[in-house]
Design an enzyme around this catalytic site. Structure first.
Site, PDB file in Angstrom:
ATOM      1  N   LYS A  86       0.762  -1.108  -0.013  1.00  0.00           N
ATOM      2  CA  LYS A  86       0.024   0.091  -0.091  1.00  0.00           C
ATOM      3  C   LYS A  86       0.926   1.127  -0.020  1.00  0.00           C
ATOM      4  O   LYS A  86       2.043   1.129   0.659  1.00  0.00           O
ATOM      5  CB  LYS A  86      -0.875  -0.076   1.219  1.00  0.00           C
ATOM      6  CG  LYS A  86      -1.799  -1.157   1.130  1.00  0.00           C
ATOM      7  CD  LYS A  86      -2.839  -1.426   2.218  1.00  0.00           C
ATOM      8  CE  LYS A  86      -3.577  -2.427   2.059  1.00  0.00           C
ATOM      9  NZ  LYS A  86      -4.522  -2.858   3.312  1.00  0.00           N
ATOM     10  N   HIS A 121      -3.732   1.867   4.958  1.00  0.00           N
ATOM     11  CA  HIS A 121      -2.971   2.904   4.216  1.00  0.00           C
ATOM     12  C   HIS A 121      -2.623   4.024   5.381  1.00  0.00           C
ATOM     13  O   HIS A 121      -1.844   4.619   5.202  1.00  0.00           O
ATOM     14  CB  HIS A 121      -4.034   3.534   3.150  1.00  0.00           C
ATOM     15  CG  HIS A 121      -3.788   2.761   1.860  1.00  0.00           C
ATOM     16  ND1 HIS A 121      -5.090   2.085   1.690  1.00  0.00           N
ATOM     17  CD2 HIS A 121      -2.927   2.906   0.887  1.00  0.00           C
ATOM     18  CE1 HIS A 121      -4.605   1.451   0.437  1.00  0.00           C
ATOM     19  NE2 HIS A 121      -3.671   2.007  -0.091  1.00  0.00           N
ATOM     20  N   SER A 163      -7.549   3.587  -2.049  1.00  0.00           N
ATOM     21  CA  SER A 163      -7.313   3.572  -0.662  1.00  0.00           C
ATOM     22  C   SER A 163      -8.934   3.562  -0.250  1.00  0.00           C
ATOM     23  O   SER A 163      -9.527   4.692  -0.736  1.00  0.00           O
ATOM     24  CB  SER A 163      -6.650   4.575  -0.080  1.00  0.00           C
ATOM     25  OG  SER A 163      -6.947   4.449   1.346  1.00  0.00           O
ATOM     26  N   GLY A 165      -9.613   4.285   2.938  1.00  0.00           N
ATOM     27  CA  GLY A 165      -9.651   5.424   3.867  1.00  0.00           C
ATOM     28  C   GLY A 165      -9.370   6.934   3.173  1.00  0.00           C
ATOM     29  O   GLY A 165      -9.911   7.946   3.809  1.00  0.00           O
TER      30      GLY A 165
END
Length: 196
Positions: A86, A121, A163, A165
Site C-alpha cells: 500500500k 493505508h 485506498s 480510507g
C-alpha cells in the site's frame, strides 16, 4: 483452475491463500470500520495541525523564523519498498526558506511512500506524517492512496488501486514524482486505476 489476476500482478512466490486463488474478494479487501475511523482521525488531526500552523504563522509577524534547523531534503520525496504494498500520496508546504516574517517562501512538495507489511493505508501515512511535522512542514494533506508494485529484477514500478480510507491517489502525479527520484532512475514506471 486458473489463477486470479492478482497472482499475476503481485508475482506471488509463496503459496497464496486458496480463497484468493479461487477469487474470493473478501480476502482482498483489508479495510474495516476501525481503519476508516483511523484514517478520518488522522485527517482531522492534520486539519487541526494545519490550522494551528497557519495561526502561528499569522501571529509571528515580527518573530524571527529560523529555518536553519530544517533540512527540506532530509525527507526523500519517494520511498517505495520492494514488492507490492500500500502507498499514500501526501503533499505539504516546506518550512519557510528565509528569516523574513512573510509566509510566501514555501514550496509545495509531494511524497510517494509505501511501507512493507502496512495493514492499512493509514499505517503508511502515520510513518511519514510525524516526520513532516517535526521538520516544520505545513498544510500537510493526504491526497489518496493505492498500491505500488516495485520489481527490482525487472526494474519496473507499477502504481495502481485505491485506498478506502483516503480515496484514490492521483497515480499520474505519483508516477511523475517517482520518475523524478534519483533512486528509481532506469525503472519503467506505469500506472493504472484498476485493482484494489
Amino acid at each position: 483452475q486458473t489463477p486470479c489476476p492478482l497472482t499475476t500482478i503481485l508475482n506471488l512466490t509463496q503459496d497464496p491463500d486458496p480463497a484468493i486463488m479461487m477469487g474470493d474478494e473478501s480476502q482482498l479487501f483489508t479495510t474495516n470500520a476501525v481503519d476508516l475511523q483511523d484514517a478520518a482521525n488522522l485527517q482531522a488531526r492534520l486539519s487541526e495541525y494545519n490550522n494551528d500552523q497557519a495561526a502561528a504563522a499569522a501571529a509571528a509577524t515580527t518573530a524571527d523564523n529560523d529555518s536553519s534547523s530544517h533540512h527540506n531534503d532530509a525527507i526523500p520525496s519517494v520511498s517505495i519498498e520492494e514488492g507490492a504494498y500500500k502507498y499514500v500520496l501526501i503533499t505539504a508546504n516546506t518550512p519557510s526558506s528565509s528569516s523574513s516574517s512573510t509566509n510566501n517562501n514555501h514550496t509545495r512538495r509531494t511524497f510517494v511512500y509505501s511501507k512493507r507489511n502496512a495493514k492499512y493505508h493509514v499505517d503508511v501515512a502515520e510513518h511519514l506524517v510525524p516526520q513532516l511535522e517535526r521538520e516544520g512542514y505545513r498544510d500537510i494533506r493526504i491526497t489518496g492512496g493505492g498500491r505500488i508494485l516495485r520489481d527490482d529484477e525487472e526494474r519496473t514500478i507499477h502504481i495502481f488501486g485505491y485506498s478506502y480510507g483516503f480515496g484514490r491517489a492521483d497515480h499520474v502525479l505519483a508516477k511523475e514524482i517517482v520518475e523524478e527520484s534519483v533512486n528509481y532512475r532506469g525503472y519503467k514506471v506505469t500506472w493504472s486505476n484498476d485493482g484494489y
